[in-house]
Write an enzyme that holds these catalytic residues in place. Structure first.
Site, PDB file in Angstrom:
ATOM      1  CG  ASP A 270     -29.914 103.510  27.048  1.00 60.48           C
ATOM      2  OD1 ASP A 270     -29.604 102.989  28.135  1.00 60.48           O
ATOM      3  OD2 ASP A 270     -29.785 104.721  26.795  1.00 60.48           O
ATOM      4  CB  ILE A 271     -34.140  98.941  24.714  1.00 62.87           C
ATOM      5  CG1 ILE A 271     -34.842  97.928  23.806  1.00 62.87           C
ATOM      6  CG2 ILE A 271     -34.964 100.209  24.856  1.00 62.87           C
ATOM      7  CD1 ILE A 271     -36.118  97.342  24.384  1.00 62.87           C
TER       8      ILE A 271
END
Ligand code: URA
Length: 229
Positions: free
Chosen positions: A101-102
């Site tokens: 995920d970011i």
């Protein structure tokens, strides 16, 4: 692909050296001297430089210590991508083997070898990954058993595969999972009523993040690491 790009992707020559080589008639395509850098070439063309046949470069394998704020995608309109952290030719041929995920940091593997990355990402291979996790609330000791048994996440048909939770202190743990469901670690803790505040991947299969890599740094994998996936 353009001839000049192809030559620099399969040799150590700089763009400038490729330009010079083309100008001085050192390059042939299917036996004909070609000087135009924009000439299109494909895998079927026989490109020779100084009488030597050029072949596709060996597959490439890298480990990156992903910083927060980067997405694991080849292109993104809003955010920077992990590929932008690599100072390599022919970036478009590389892909991420197992996204983060970011806001997740840590080990990301990048390669142009699709078969190799398939071994890591295929749901049938159950490649184990270890995450360091920090949570908003204390981690209940009962989660060790719960995660070992598996939990049924919202929208999933099957419970999660047995996962190993090692509690480090009240709000920190290591979790090893052998599948890669969407937001899996965050959803497992959410299932238990807790919230993941920090998530950092330390290991994929036998490959451990090199602790000498600062966030944003990367290095090629060793032959040994490539064989460990
Ligand atoms: N699990 C998550 O929730 N996020 C990640 O980035 C990786 C695993």
């Amino acid at each position: 692909m353009r001839l000049d790009k192809y030559i620099s992707s399969v040799t150590d020559l700089s763009r400038m050296q490729v330009k010079r080589a083309l100008k001085s008639a050192e390059v042939t395509v299917n036996g004909e001297v070609v000087k135009e850098p924009r000439t299109a070439v494909s895998a079927d063309d026989e490109v020779m430089f100084n009488g030597e046949l050029l072949r596709e470069a060996k597959p490439r394998y890298f480990m990156l210590n992903k910083p927060e704020g980067y997405v694991c995608a080849s292109k993104d309109r809003l955010n920077m991508t992990v590929l932008e952290l690599l100072d390599e030719d022919n970036l478009e041929s590389l892909h991420v083997a197992g996204r983060l995920d970011i806001d997740t940091t840590g080990l990301v593997l990048l390669t142009d070898d699709g078969q190799w990355s398939h071994k890591i990402t295929s749901p049938n291979n159950h490649c184990e990954k270890t995450y360091y996790v920090e949570t908003a609330d204390p981690i209940a000791p009962e989660l060790v058993e719960l995660f070992r048994e598996g939990v049924k996440l919202k929208g999933e048909l099957k419970p999660t595969r047995p996962a190993q939770l090692d509690i480090i202190h009240e709000q920190a743990a290591r979790l090893s999972v052998s599948e890669g469901k969407y937001h899996q670690v965050k959803r497992m803790f959410a299932y238990a009523g807790n919230h993941v505040e920090l998530l950092h991947r330390e290991r994929i299969g036998g490959i451990v993040l090199d602790e000498r890599l600062e966030p944003g740094e990367y290095r090629p994998l060793t032959e040994q690491e490539i064989a460990l996936s």
